[in-house]
Design an enzyme around this catalytic site. Sequence first.
Site, mmCIF file in Angstrom:
data_model
loop_
_atom_site.group_PDB
_atom_site.id
_atom_site.type_symbol
_atom_site.label_atom_id
_atom_site.label_comp_id
_atom_site.label_asym_id
_atom_site.label_seq_id
_atom_site.Cartn_x
_atom_site.Cartn_y
_atom_site.Cartn_z
ATOM 1 N N HIS A 98 24.823 77.623 20.823
ATOM 2 C CA HIS A 98 25.552 76.354 20.694
ATOM 3 C C HIS A 98 26.276 76.372 19.344
ATOM 4 O O HIS A 98 25.775 75.832 18.362
ATOM 5 C CB HIS A 98 24.550 75.198 20.765
ATOM 6 C CG HIS A 98 25.177 73.844 20.877
ATOM 7 N ND1 HIS A 98 24.644 72.840 21.646
ATOM 8 C CD2 HIS A 98 26.294 73.309 20.297
ATOM 9 C CE1 HIS A 98 25.395 71.754 21.547
ATOM 10 N NE2 HIS A 98 26.393 72.016 20.725
ATOM 11 N N GLU A 129 27.344 76.818 24.853
ATOM 12 C CA GLU A 129 27.477 75.373 25.027
ATOM 13 C C GLU A 129 28.101 74.771 23.776
ATOM 14 O O GLU A 129 27.984 75.314 22.672
ATOM 15 C CB GLU A 129 26.111 74.742 25.319
ATOM 16 C CG GLU A 129 25.097 74.982 24.217
ATOM 17 C CD GLU A 129 23.707 74.431 24.522
ATOM 18 O OE1 GLU A 129 23.265 74.506 25.672
ATOM 19 O OE2 GLU A 129 23.079 73.932 23.582
ATOM 20 N N HIS A 171 16.945 70.402 27.165
ATOM 21 C CA HIS A 171 16.679 69.559 25.999
ATOM 22 C C HIS A 171 15.267 69.021 26.028
ATOM 23 O O HIS A 171 14.896 68.282 26.942
ATOM 24 C CB HIS A 171 17.661 68.387 25.828
ATOM 25 C CG HIS A 171 18.112 68.268 24.401
ATOM 26 N ND1 HIS A 171 17.289 67.798 23.400
ATOM 27 C CD2 HIS A 171 19.263 68.623 23.786
ATOM 28 C CE1 HIS A 171 17.927 67.855 22.254
ATOM 29 N NE2 HIS A 171 19.118 68.364 22.439
HETATM 30 N N1 PXP Z 1 21.046 71.963 26.307
HETATM 31 C C1 PXP Z 1 21.909 71.490 25.384
HETATM 32 C C2 PXP Z 1 23.244 71.024 25.844
HETATM 33 C C3 PXP Z 1 21.581 71.466 24.029
HETATM 34 O O1 PXP Z 1 22.449 71.008 23.132
HETATM 35 C C4 PXP Z 1 20.324 71.957 23.625
HETATM 36 C C5 PXP Z 1 19.963 71.973 22.176
HETATM 37 O O2 PXP Z 1 20.862 72.769 21.481
HETATM 38 C C6 PXP Z 1 19.457 72.440 24.621
HETATM 39 C C7 PXP Z 1 19.832 72.416 25.956
HETATM 40 C C8 PXP Z 1 18.106 72.971 24.291
HETATM 41 O O3 PXP Z 1 17.300 71.958 23.773
HETATM 42 P P1 PXP Z 1 15.929 72.290 23.062
HETATM 43 O O4 PXP Z 1 16.261 73.027 21.790
HETATM 44 O O5 PXP Z 1 15.308 70.960 22.814
HETATM 45 O O6 PXP Z 1 15.136 73.148 23.999
#
Ligand code: PXP
Length: 245
Positions: free
Chosen positions: A44, A71, A191
């Site tokens: 990301h 992402e 997330h």
């Molecule tokens: N999906 C998106 C769009 C995110 O921004 C993130 C965090 O960067 C995640 C998934 C993964 O989240 P986590 O780090 O809480 O597992």
Amino acid sequence: MTAKLSVNINKLATLRNARGGNNPDIIQSAIDIQNYGAEGITVHPRSDERHIRYADVRLLKNVVRTEFNIEGYPDEKFLQLVEEVRPHQVTLVPDGPDVLTSNNGWDTLINRSMLTEITQRLHAAGCRVSIFLNPEPSMVEGAKACGADRIELYTETYASQFKHGPEAALHRFKKTAEEAVGLGIGINAGHDLDMANLNYFARNIPSLLEVSIGHALICDALYFGLQNAVQMYKVRLQSNFGDPM
Ligand code: PXP
């Protein structure tokens, strides 16, 4: 069908950046994580490059032999990066540069023309497009209308409510997933998914194609090691996890 595990390695970049050197080595970590069984690598990049850097993303392209998912917020800098790197999947996230982590899904109705234009541009670059969404069935139709191939369910509310009652926590996600299945759009999720809440989610959303997990998996790796952590998350994606033998 078992959902794929894509490991978000931003947290490793954050650790590396804390000391300015190259420890941990992000590129080697991505190779190792795939060798340990992960089916994808997610990054990301943010415009301030406080976690993963644009240069990392370019180098990762050479070593990601599973699925590469990039992402982020689709500003021009991000779009040019993904057009250059051409990952398998781009997940569009509506977060501004000032947020700590992604904290909302898209309003696909208000942003429809912008998302449609960007999706067309990414399709032209050969990327699958996934749109990050709150668990809101009406937003799925909007995502479909934009031409997106998948949605990514923003699972923060599921994770925070899970300990108070998994069924209620999952309710809106199930409804949103049913809408997606009806419209023929694929489902990813991510997330705050962790070792405790992952299996219930995967088991009850059988059409789930992929999860991207960063924070909790990397934290668990401190205790169990990276190889074990990847394996522990993978088994929790299996529908029969926890069933008596
Ligand atoms: N999906 C998106 C769009 C995110 O921004 C993130 C965090 O960067 C995640 C998934 C993964 O989240 P986590 O780090 O809480 O597992």
